[in-house]
Design a protein around this motif. Structure first.
Motif, short mmCIF file in Angstrom:
data_model
loop_
_atom_site.label_atom_id
_atom_site.label_comp_id
_atom_site.label_asym_id
_atom_site.label_seq_id
_atom_site.Cartn_x
_atom_site.Cartn_y
_atom_site.Cartn_z
N CYS A 17 68.63 79.12 53.46
CA CYS A 17 69.95 78.81 52.89
C CYS A 17 71.05 79.32 53.83
O CYS A 17 71.14 80.50 54.10
N PRO A 18 71.90 78.41 54.34
CA PRO A 18 72.93 78.84 55.29
C PRO A 18 73.99 79.74 54.67
O PRO A 18 74.70 80.45 55.39
N ALA A 19 74.10 79.71 53.36
CA ALA A 19 75.08 80.56 52.68
C ALA A 19 74.47 81.89 52.24
O ALA A 19 75.17 82.74 51.70
N GLY A 20 73.17 82.06 52.43
CA GLY A 20 72.51 83.31 52.07
C GLY A 20 72.52 83.59 50.58
O GLY A 20 72.65 84.75 50.16
N LEU A 21 72.36 82.54 49.78
CA LEU A 21 72.47 82.71 48.33
C LEU A 21 71.17 83.16 47.65
O LEU A 21 71.19 83.54 46.49
N TYR A 22 70.07 83.07 48.38
CA TYR A 22 68.78 83.50 47.82
C TYR A 22 68.40 84.84 48.42
O TYR A 22 68.37 85.00 49.64
N THR A 23 68.10 85.79 47.59
CA THR A 23 67.61 87.08 48.07
C THR A 23 66.37 87.45 47.28
O THR A 23 66.16 86.97 46.16
N GLY A 37 79.23 79.49 45.68
CA GLY A 37 79.18 79.63 47.14
C GLY A 37 78.23 78.63 47.78
O GLY A 37 78.08 78.62 49.00
N CYS A 38 77.62 77.77 46.97
CA CYS A 38 76.69 76.77 47.49
C CYS A 38 77.44 75.73 48.33
O CYS A 38 78.49 75.24 47.94
N LEU A 39 76.86 75.41 49.49
CA LEU A 39 77.46 74.44 50.41
C LEU A 39 77.00 73.01 50.11
O LEU A 39 77.41 72.07 50.80
N GLU A 40 76.13 72.85 49.12
CA GLU A 40 75.61 71.54 48.71
C GLU A 40 74.90 70.82 49.87
O GLU A 40 74.95 69.60 49.98
N CYS A 41 74.23 71.60 50.70
CA CYS A 41 73.53 71.01 51.86
C CYS A 41 72.16 70.46 51.49
O CYS A 41 71.61 69.61 52.19
N SER A 56 65.53 72.93 40.36
CA SER A 56 66.18 71.76 39.79
C SER A 56 67.55 71.67 40.45
O SER A 56 68.35 72.59 40.33
N TRP A 57 67.78 70.60 41.19
CA TRP A 57 68.97 70.51 42.06
C TRP A 57 69.72 69.22 41.78
O TRP A 57 69.14 68.15 41.74
N GLN A 58 71.01 69.36 41.57
CA GLN A 58 71.87 68.18 41.49
C GLN A 58 73.24 68.56 42.02
O GLN A 58 73.55 69.75 42.11
FE1 SF4 Z 1 72.00 77.25 49.93
FE2 SF4 Z 1 73.32 75.50 48.40
FE3 SF4 Z 1 72.26 74.69 50.72
FE4 SF4 Z 1 70.66 75.30 48.63
S1 SF4 Z 1 72.13 73.60 48.72
S2 SF4 Z 1 70.38 75.91 50.79
S3 SF4 Z 1 71.82 77.01 47.69
S4 SF4 Z 1 73.91 76.22 50.44
#
Ligand code: SF4
Length: 91
Positions: free
Chosen positions: A40-46, A58-62, A76-78
């Motif tokens: 995750c480029p935003a580092g949201l998972y730890t 803070g999700c970049l929706e990538c 589950s992603w949308q």
């Molecule tokens: Fe991180 Fe959001 Fe990209 Fe998933 S979609 S890897 S949570 S920035």
């Protein structure tokens, strides 16, 4: 400008009523590699003591996390609902 500085100038409209990414933590607990924690480029998972911690603000929706996740049904992603999500300040 560093990546952290560039990320810092983005704006987010966080949808507090409806998360656009939901994890099934029981499935995540069985994942040995947990690639989301480093992809995750935003580092949201730890990870702490084998348990994943995640915050969708803070999700970049990538979409990287749903692509690298090896466990079917864990994520589950949308995209966020209209009016919510990231607003990239410089494209
Ligand atoms: Fe991180 Fe959001 Fe990209 Fe998933 S979609 S890897 S949570 S920035």
């Amino acid at each position: 400008m560093s990546i952290e500085q560039l990320l810092g100038i983005n704006k987010f409209a966080v949808d507090d009523d409806e998360a656009h990414i939901i994890l099934k933590k029981d499935i995540c607990a069985a994942c040995m590699d947990k690639p989301c924690t480093f992809a995750c480029p935003a580092g949201l998972y730890t990870e702490k003591d084998g348990e994943i911690s995640f915050d969708y603000a803070g999700c970049l929706e990538c979409g990287t996390c749903r692509t690298v996740c090896p466990k079917e049904g864990a994520i589950s992603w949308q995209y966020p609902r209209g009016g919510f999500g990231i607003n990239f300040r410089y494209g």
